[in-house]
Motif scaffolding. Structure first.
Motif, PDB file in Angstrom:
ATOM      1  N   GLU A 182       0.816  -1.208   0.000  1.00 14.75           N
ATOM      2  CA  GLU A 182       0.000   0.000   0.000  1.00 14.75           C
ATOM      3  C   GLU A 182       0.856   1.268   0.000  1.00 14.75           C
ATOM      4  OE1 GLU A 182      -3.386   0.633  -0.108  1.00 14.75           O
ATOM      5  OE2 GLU A 182      -3.455  -1.463  -0.773  1.00 14.75           O
ATOM      6  N   ARG A 183       2.092   1.144   0.435  1.00 18.43           N
ATOM      7  CA  ARG A 183       3.002   2.290   0.497  1.00 18.43           C
ATOM      8  C   ARG A 183       3.999   2.290  -0.664  1.00 18.43           C
ATOM      9  NH1 ARG A 183       0.723   1.052   4.921  1.00 18.43           N
ATOM     10  NH2 ARG A 183       0.378   2.557   6.624  1.00 18.43           N
ATOM     11  N   GLY A 184       3.723   1.452  -1.659  1.00 22.65           N
ATOM     12  CA  GLY A 184       4.538   1.442  -2.867  1.00 22.65           C
ATOM     13  C   GLY A 184       5.868   0.727  -2.732  1.00 22.65           C
ATOM     14  N   VAL A 185       6.009  -0.066  -1.680  1.00 27.78           N
ATOM     15  CA  VAL A 185       7.260  -0.810  -1.475  1.00 27.78           C
ATOM     16  C   VAL A 185       7.058  -2.221  -2.013  1.00 27.78           C
ATOM     17  CG1 VAL A 185       8.979  -1.599   0.192  1.00 27.78           C
ATOM     18  CG2 VAL A 185       7.790   0.580   0.551  1.00 27.78           C
ATOM     19  N   ASN A 186       7.563  -2.455  -3.221  1.00 26.81           N
ATOM     20  CA  ASN A 186       7.399  -3.743  -3.874  1.00 26.81           C
ATOM     21  C   ASN A 186       8.483  -3.915  -4.944  1.00 26.81           C
ATOM     22  OD1 ASN A 186       6.515  -2.224  -6.170  1.00 26.81           O
ATOM     23  ND2 ASN A 186       4.444  -2.173  -5.302  1.00 26.81           N
ATOM     24  N   GLU A 187       8.325  -4.933  -5.782  1.00 31.12           N
ATOM     25  CA  GLU A 187       9.355  -5.249  -6.778  1.00 31.12           C
ATOM     26  C   GLU A 187       9.516  -4.179  -7.853  1.00 31.12           C
ATOM     27  OE1 GLU A 187       5.547  -7.442  -7.939  1.00 31.12           O
ATOM     28  OE2 GLU A 187       6.699  -7.022  -6.120  1.00 31.12           O
ATOM     29  N   SER A 188       8.567  -3.238  -7.948  1.00 32.44           N
ATOM     30  CA  SER A 188       8.706  -2.166  -8.945  1.00 32.44           C
ATOM     31  C   SER A 188       9.910  -1.266  -8.638  1.00 32.44           C
ATOM     32  CB  SER A 188       7.433  -1.313  -8.996  1.00 32.44           C
ATOM     33  OG  SER A 188       7.253  -0.572  -7.801  1.00 32.44           O
ATOM     34  N   LEU A 189      10.430  -1.323  -7.408  1.00 31.47           N
ATOM     35  CA  LEU A 189      11.602  -0.538  -7.027  1.00 31.47           C
ATOM     36  C   LEU A 189      12.903  -1.140  -7.551  1.00 31.47           C
ATOM     37  CD1 LEU A 189      10.543   0.009  -3.314  1.00 31.47           C
ATOM     38  CD2 LEU A 189      10.845   1.857  -4.976  1.00 31.47           C
ATOM     39  N   PHE A 190      12.851  -2.410  -7.940  1.00 30.70           N
ATOM     40  CA  PHE A 190      14.091  -3.125  -8.257  1.00 30.70           C
ATOM     41  C   PHE A 190      14.902  -2.499  -9.390  1.00 30.70           C
ATOM     42  CE2 PHE A 190      16.803  -6.287 -10.138  1.00 30.70           C
ATOM     43  CZ  PHE A 190      17.394  -6.893  -9.042  1.00 30.70           C
ATOM     44  N   PRO A 191      14.304  -2.167 -10.550  1.00 34.87           N
ATOM     45  CA  PRO A 191      15.121  -1.624 -11.650  1.00 34.87           C
ATOM     46  C   PRO A 191      15.920  -0.390 -11.259  1.00 34.87           C
ATOM     47  CG  PRO A 191      12.957  -2.247 -12.461  1.00 34.87           C
ATOM     48  CD  PRO A 191      12.895  -2.348 -10.970  1.00 34.87           C
ATOM     49  N   PHE A 192      15.280   0.539 -10.534  1.00 31.09           N
ATOM     50  CA  PHE A 192      16.016   1.742 -10.134  1.00 31.09           C
ATOM     51  C   PHE A 192      17.120   1.407  -9.143  1.00 31.09           C
ATOM     52  CE2 PHE A 192      16.769   4.875  -6.836  1.00 31.09           C
ATOM     53  CZ  PHE A 192      17.326   5.894  -7.600  1.00 31.09           C
ATOM     54  N   LEU A 193      16.803   0.636  -8.099  1.00 33.32           N
ATOM     55  CA  LEU A 193      17.792   0.344  -7.067  1.00 33.32           C
ATOM     56  C   LEU A 193      18.942  -0.496  -7.610  1.00 33.32           C
ATOM     57  CD1 LEU A 193      15.434  -0.300  -4.025  1.00 33.32           C
ATOM     58  CD2 LEU A 193      16.835   1.720  -4.490  1.00 33.32           C
ATOM     59  N   GLN A 194      18.650  -1.370  -8.572  1.00 30.05           N
ATOM     60  CA  GLN A 194      19.709  -2.151  -9.206  1.00 30.05           C
ATOM     61  C   GLN A 194      20.681  -1.234  -9.941  1.00 30.05           C
ATOM     62  OE1 GLN A 194      18.726  -4.287 -12.810  1.00 30.05           O
ATOM     63  NE2 GLN A 194      19.794  -6.113 -12.074  1.00 30.05           N
ATOM     64  N   ALA A 195      20.136  -0.294 -10.733  1.00 32.08           N
ATOM     65  CA  ALA A 195      20.984   0.645 -11.469  1.00 32.08           C
ATOM     66  C   ALA A 195      21.731   1.564 -10.503  1.00 32.08           C
ATOM     67  CB  ALA A 195      20.135   1.464 -12.441  1.00 32.08           C
ATOM     68  N   TRP A 196      21.067   1.991  -9.444  1.00 26.33           N
ATOM     69  CA  TRP A 196      21.695   2.878  -8.459  1.00 26.33           C
ATOM     70  C   TRP A 196      22.886   2.192  -7.804  1.00 26.33           C
ATOM     71  CZ3 TRP A 196      22.732   2.737  -3.265  1.00 26.33           C
ATOM     72  CH2 TRP A 196      23.029   3.962  -2.647  1.00 26.33           C
ATOM     73  N   LEU A 197      22.729   0.914  -7.443  1.00 27.89           N
ATOM     74  CA  LEU A 197      23.828   0.177  -6.812  1.00 27.89           C
ATOM     75  C   LEU A 197      24.988  -0.020  -7.774  1.00 27.89           C
ATOM     76  CD1 LEU A 197      22.511  -2.678  -4.483  1.00 27.89           C
ATOM     77  CD2 LEU A 197      24.031  -0.795  -3.919  1.00 27.89           C
ATOM     78  N   TYR A 198      24.684  -0.237  -9.050  1.00 28.11           N
ATOM     79  CA  TYR A 198      25.757  -0.382 -10.042  1.00 28.11           C
ATOM     80  C   TYR A 198      26.591   0.894 -10.086  1.00 28.11           C
ATOM     81  CZ  TYR A 198      28.227  -1.148 -14.413  1.00 28.11           C
ATOM     82  OH  TYR A 198      29.222  -1.277 -15.353  1.00 28.11           O
ATOM     83  N   VAL A 199      25.922   2.035 -10.140  1.00 30.96           N
ATOM     84  CA  VAL A 199      26.639   3.317 -10.183  1.00 30.96           C
ATOM     85  C   VAL A 199      27.454   3.511  -8.906  1.00 30.96           C
ATOM     86  CG1 VAL A 199      26.372   5.819 -10.263  1.00 30.96           C
ATOM     87  CG2 VAL A 199      24.976   4.365 -11.744  1.00 30.96           C
ATOM     88  N   LYS A 200      26.884   3.162  -7.755  1.00 33.10           N
ATOM     89  CA  LYS A 200      27.602   3.309  -6.478  1.00 33.10           C
ATOM     90  C   LYS A 200      28.830   2.406  -6.445  1.00 33.10           C
ATOM     91  CE  LYS A 200      26.908   3.231  -1.460  1.00 33.10           C
ATOM     92  NZ  LYS A 200      27.165   4.650  -1.211  1.00 33.10           N
ATOM     93  N   ASP A 201      28.673   1.141  -6.877  1.00 28.29           N
ATOM     94  CA  ASP A 201      29.808   0.223  -6.929  1.00 28.29           C
ATOM     95  C   ASP A 201      30.898   0.759  -7.845  1.00 28.29           C
ATOM     96  OD1 ASP A 201      28.588  -1.491  -5.192  1.00 28.29           O
ATOM     97  OD2 ASP A 201      28.082  -3.019  -6.675  1.00 28.29           O
ATOM     98  N   HIS A 202      30.483   1.294  -8.990  1.00 26.14           N
ATOM     99  CA  HIS A 202      31.414   1.840  -9.970  1.00 26.14           C
ATOM    100  C   HIS A 202      32.217   2.992  -9.354  1.00 26.14           C
ATOM    101  CE1 HIS A 202      32.527   4.331 -13.523  1.00 26.14           C
ATOM    102  NE2 HIS A 202      32.696   3.156 -14.102  1.00 26.14           N
ATOM    103  N   ARG A 203      31.535   3.905  -8.689  1.00 28.34           N
ATOM    104  CA  ARG A 203      32.214   5.040  -8.055  1.00 28.34           C
ATOM    105  C   ARG A 203      33.153   4.583  -6.948  1.00 28.34           C
ATOM    106  NH1 ARG A 203      28.274  10.307  -7.364  1.00 28.34           N
ATOM    107  NH2 ARG A 203      27.566  10.444  -9.524  1.00 28.34           N
TER     108      ARG A 203
END
Length: 226
Positions: A182-203
């Motif tokens: 109900e608060r929008g916390v579900n698997e739809s967050l995965f694509p963004f967080l996956q890309a965000w972690l890649y950028v963080k790992d890269h940096r």
């Protein structure tokens, strides 16, 4: 790709052969040290350049109305935040696992998601520790904890944080999942967080190559061999 750069076996063998050849001759220990330092600096520079040329993932925006917190790539604080009524929802993320059959060389296929639901004028928040996947979100635990600024959980051994999530009956577990949904916390967050972690790992990897190289360069043995 980032793991392949770090785990380059050829580089390790090159160091070992060079060190053995130096040790087997008449070179002084300082000469051996200078040679290894010089090779390490060269390897760090080569890998830094290789990683810096990697193509970043396509830009992904988080599901609305979540907002990206400024500076989140540089620290351990929340990544996303949004308000729902009188609640503030903060999301912290990190890798759930390193390596394994479910994670390939170029992907991050499972994430550790920490959800903090807080209310004004209350010292504690409702915390969910979850596993986030491309097609599902699983809750590992639910507890009441002090409000967080970063992803640092230090439990007091004497503090009761609640039952194991698996000990709850199925109906209650389903309701907790609905609470997050109900608060929008579900698997739809995965694509963004996956890309965000890649950028963080890269940096982080670029920063690591640079900081180690700077440290070794300040070693007199490397300078004497230049």
């Amino acid at each position: 790709m980032l793991r392949r750069v770090i785990g380059n076996v050829a580089v390790r063998r090159h160091f070992q052969r060079a060190l053995s050849s130096k040790s087997g001759g008449n070179g002084k220990p300082s000469d051996v040290s200078a040679a290894v330092d010089s090779m390490l600096l060269r390897s760090l520079k080569e890998h830094y350049l290789e990683v810096s040329k990697m193509t970043p993932p396509p830009k992904v925006t988080p599901p609305s109305p979540f907002e990206i917190l400024k500076g989140s790539l540089e620290g351990t604080g929340a990544v996303l935040k949004k308000s729902v009524g009188n609640e503030e929802i903060s999301l912290f993320v990190m890798r759930l696992a390193h390596g394994g059959d479910e994670e390939d060389d170029d992907g991050i296929n499972q994430l550790f998601l920490h959800v903090a639901v807080s209310k004004p004028n209350q010292a504690e928040s409702l915390h969910f520790l979850c596993g986030l996947y491309p097609d599902a979100l699983g809750i590992h635990s639910v507890s009441m904890r002090p409000k967080l600024e970063d992803l640092e959980l230090s439990d007091d051994p004497a503090r009761y944080t609640g039952p194991s999530f698996e000990e709850l009956d199925e109906k209650m577990r389903d309701v907790f999942h609905s609470f997050l949904e109900e608060r929008g916390v579900n698997e739809s967050l995965f694509p963004f967080l996956q890309a965000w972690l890649y950028v963080k790992d890269h940096r982080n990897l670029l920063r690591w190559f640079k900081s180690v190289g700077t440290y070794v360069h300040e070693n007199p043995s490397a300078e004497n061999n230049a």
